[in-house]
Design a protein around this motif. Structure first.
Motif, PDB file in Angstrom:
ATOM      1  N   ASP A   1       0.819  -1.204   0.000  1.00 13.69           N
ATOM      2  CA  ASP A   1       0.000   0.000   0.000  1.00 13.69           C
ATOM      3  C   ASP A   1       0.858   1.261   0.000  1.00 13.69           C
ATOM      4  OD1 ASP A   1      -2.445  -1.300  -0.053  1.00 13.69           O
ATOM      5  OD2 ASP A   1      -2.531  -1.506   2.131  1.00 13.69           O
ATOM      6  N   ASP A   2       2.180   1.080   0.173  1.00 12.99           N
ATOM      7  CA  ASP A   2       3.091   2.225   0.142  1.00 12.99           C
ATOM      8  C   ASP A   2       3.315   2.692  -1.292  1.00 12.99           C
ATOM      9  OD1 ASP A   2       3.445   2.118   2.877  1.00 12.99           O
ATOM     10  OD2 ASP A   2       5.219   0.834   2.742  1.00 12.99           O
ATOM     11  N   ARG A   3       3.747   3.923  -1.424  1.00 14.05           N
ATOM     12  CA  ARG A   3       4.228   4.420  -2.711  1.00 14.05           C
ATOM     13  C   ARG A   3       5.732   4.154  -2.724  1.00 14.05           C
ATOM     14  NH1 ARG A   3       3.040  10.190  -3.862  1.00 14.05           N
ATOM     15  NH2 ARG A   3       3.477  10.548  -1.649  1.00 14.05           N
ATOM     16  N   ALA A   4       6.077   2.937  -3.097  1.00 16.25           N
ATOM     17  CA  ALA A   4       7.428   2.429  -2.920  1.00 16.25           C
ATOM     18  C   ALA A   4       8.240   2.479  -4.205  1.00 16.25           C
ATOM     19  CB  ALA A   4       7.370   0.993  -2.409  1.00 16.25           C
ATOM     20  N   LEU A   5       9.553   2.578  -4.037  1.00 13.33           N
ATOM     21  CA  LEU A   5      10.482   2.567  -5.159  1.00 13.33           C
ATOM     22  C   LEU A   5      11.617   1.618  -4.829  1.00 13.33           C
ATOM     23  CD1 LEU A   5      11.268   3.979  -7.912  1.00 13.33           C
ATOM     24  CD2 LEU A   5      12.713   5.489  -6.531  1.00 13.33           C
ATOM     25  N   ARG A   6      12.019   0.821  -5.823  1.00 13.40           N
ATOM     26  CA  ARG A   6      13.174  -0.058  -5.681  1.00 13.40           C
ATOM     27  C   ARG A   6      14.136   0.239  -6.829  1.00 13.40           C
ATOM     28  NH1 ARG A   6      10.136  -1.110  -1.771  1.00 13.40           N
ATOM     29  NH2 ARG A   6       8.873  -2.994  -1.514  1.00 13.40           N
ATOM     30  N   LEU A   7      15.420   0.340  -6.503  1.00 13.95           N
ATOM     31  CA  LEU A   7      16.477   0.508  -7.495  1.00 13.95           C
ATOM     32  C   LEU A   7      17.324  -0.758  -7.476  1.00 13.95           C
ATOM     33  CD1 LEU A   7      17.646   4.105  -6.453  1.00 13.95           C
ATOM     34  CD2 LEU A   7      15.845   3.513  -8.074  1.00 13.95           C
ATOM     35  N   ILE A   8      17.625  -1.311  -8.649  1.00 16.99           N
ATOM     36  CA  ILE A   8      18.342  -2.585  -8.712  1.00 16.99           C
ATOM     37  C   ILE A   8      19.530  -2.476  -9.648  1.00 16.99           C
ATOM     38  CG2 ILE A   8      18.180  -5.051  -9.226  1.00 16.99           C
ATOM     39  CD1 ILE A   8      15.178  -4.860  -8.785  1.00 16.99           C
ATOM     40  N   THR A   9      20.670  -3.037  -9.207  1.00 19.22           N
ATOM     41  CA  THR A   9      21.844  -3.165 -10.053  1.00 19.22           C
ATOM     42  C   THR A   9      22.609  -4.411  -9.624  1.00 19.22           C
ATOM     43  OG1 THR A   9      23.689  -1.945 -11.045  1.00 19.22           O
ATOM     44  CG2 THR A   9      23.446  -1.794  -8.645  1.00 19.22           C
ATOM     45  N   CYS A  10      23.721  -4.686 -10.289  1.00 19.51           N
ATOM     46  CA  CYS A  10      24.554  -5.835  -9.916  1.00 19.51           C
ATOM     47  C   CYS A  10      25.501  -5.464  -8.776  1.00 19.51           C
ATOM     48  CB  CYS A  10      25.362  -6.316 -11.109  1.00 19.51           C
ATOM     49  SG  CYS A  10      24.413  -7.317 -12.263  1.00 19.51           S
ATOM     50  N   ASP A  11      25.998  -6.504  -8.104  1.00 21.39           N
ATOM     51  CA  ASP A  11      26.841  -6.278  -6.936  1.00 21.39           C
ATOM     52  C   ASP A  11      27.659  -7.529  -6.685  1.00 21.39           C
ATOM     53  OD1 ASP A  11      27.771  -4.751  -4.770  1.00 21.39           O
ATOM     54  OD2 ASP A  11      26.332  -5.639  -3.389  1.00 21.39           O
ATOM     55  N   GLY A  12      28.643  -7.404  -5.826  1.00 23.36           N
ATOM     56  CA  GLY A  12      29.372  -8.563  -5.349  1.00 23.36           C
ATOM     57  C   GLY A  12      30.514  -9.009  -6.238  1.00 23.36           C
ATOM     58  N   ALA A  13      31.043 -10.178  -5.893  1.00 23.27           N
ATOM     59  CA  ALA A  13      32.177 -10.750  -6.605  1.00 23.27           C
ATOM     60  C   ALA A  13      31.724 -11.332  -7.940  1.00 23.27           C
ATOM     61  CB  ALA A  13      32.824 -11.838  -5.742  1.00 23.27           C
ATOM     62  N   PHE A  14      32.700 -11.753  -8.730  1.00 20.64           N
ATOM     63  CA  PHE A  14      32.412 -12.351 -10.026  1.00 20.64           C
ATOM     64  C   PHE A  14      32.543 -13.867  -9.934  1.00 20.64           C
ATOM     65  CE2 PHE A  14      33.725  -8.054 -10.941  1.00 20.64           C
ATOM     66  CZ  PHE A  14      32.858  -7.653 -11.951  1.00 20.64           C
ATOM     67  N   ASP A  15      31.704 -14.578 -10.677  1.00 20.49           N
ATOM     68  CA  ASP A  15      31.820 -16.031 -10.727  1.00 20.49           C
ATOM     69  C   ASP A  15      32.845 -16.427 -11.784  1.00 20.49           C
ATOM     70  OD1 ASP A  15      30.604 -15.836 -13.227  1.00 20.49           O
ATOM     71  OD2 ASP A  15      28.631 -16.510 -12.514  1.00 20.49           O
ATOM     72  N   ALA A  16      32.971 -17.726 -12.027  1.00 24.49           N
ATOM     73  CA  ALA A  16      33.993 -18.215 -12.953  1.00 24.49           C
ATOM     74  C   ALA A  16      33.780 -17.720 -14.376  1.00 24.49           C
ATOM     75  CB  ALA A  16      34.016 -19.742 -12.931  1.00 24.49           C
ATOM     76  N   GLN A  17      32.535 -17.393 -14.717  1.00 21.87           N
ATOM     77  CA  GLN A  17      32.230 -16.890 -16.059  1.00 21.87           C
ATOM     78  C   GLN A  17      32.327 -15.364 -16.155  1.00 21.87           C
ATOM     79  OE1 GLN A  17      30.096 -19.362 -14.567  1.00 21.87           O
ATOM     80  NE2 GLN A  17      31.516 -20.743 -15.620  1.00 21.87           N
ATOM     81  N   GLY A  18      32.670 -14.718 -15.046  1.00 16.88           N
ATOM     82  CA  GLY A  18      32.804 -13.268 -15.053  1.00 16.88           C
ATOM     83  C   GLY A  18      31.526 -12.524 -14.786  1.00 16.88           C
TER      84      GLY A  18
END
Length: 203
Positions: free
Chosen positions: A173-190
């Motif tokens: 019921d909130d007027r909510a906002l989410r921002l998403i991006t990548c984070d963290g370490a890299f796996d074997a495929q980069g």
């Protein structure tokens, strides 16, 4: 690297794509447990005045985060043919996108903005999103020139294998906002193994 995914209409798992990697590799994905719920569509009474029926929520066109120096236009993002969420193309890494299957920023519900951290072309729009702090101001402008200010309430770094779909896309019921991006370490495929999620609420 990801299992097959389908659209929400088939009620199958949905992959939320957040960004491309810094290395010269393919895009990274975050694995959501289930598809996000459909956006709430505005409803109008057939007997309402024509002016009211014609008045639809204005789509977002720009996001600004003054504390980290971000100002970007917003491109609409839908679903790919395989049911994954679209991301801005790598060559537009400095442009964020608005997921049209969620709420319109400023309206009731969860609005989701997705941006790259880095792409094969270099630094991208949400590169410094990890520096954002609680209480920071996020400003979204719509096509009518109206602005909505959101206050950051928290951040979360999550494994893409345990993406909190309900928490990000679920009904609120909130007027909510989410921002998403990548984070963290890299796996074997980069590929980055985590997503950074920023939670904010309209003032």
């Amino acid at each position: 690297m990801s299992p097959a995914h389908h659209t929400p209409r088939r009620s199958a798992a949905l992959t939320t794509l957040a960004c491309l990697t810094l290395a010269l590799v393919t895009g990274c994905t975050s694995h959501a447990a289930e598809p996000p719920p459909p956006a709430r569509s505005p409803t109008h009474s057939p007997t309402a005045p024509a002016s009211r029926r014609a008045e639809q929520p204005a789509v977002p066109t720009q996001v600004a985060i003054p504390s980290i120096g971000v100002t970007s236009s917003l491109m609409p993002l839908g679903l790919n043919a395989d049911g994954t969420v679209e991301v801005p193309p790598a060559e537009k890494g400095m442009t964020a996108g608005w997921y049209t299957g969620g709420a319109i920023p400023g309206e009731r519900g969860a609005a989701v903005l997705i941006g790259h951290n880095d792409t094969r072309f270099g630094r991208a729009v949400f590169h410094d999103l990890k520096k954002i702090g609680k209480g920071a101001d996020v400003v979204v402008r719509n096509e009518r020139g109206q602005t909505t200010h959101f206050t950051v309430t928290g951040t979360e770094s999550v494994s893409k294998k345990a993406f909190p779909t309900k928490k990000v896309y679920g009904t609120t019921d909130d007027r909510a906002l989410r921002l998403i991006t990548c984070d963290g370490a890299f796996d074997a495929q980069g590929h980055p193994v985590d997503n950074l999620i920023v939670y904010a609420t309209a003032r």
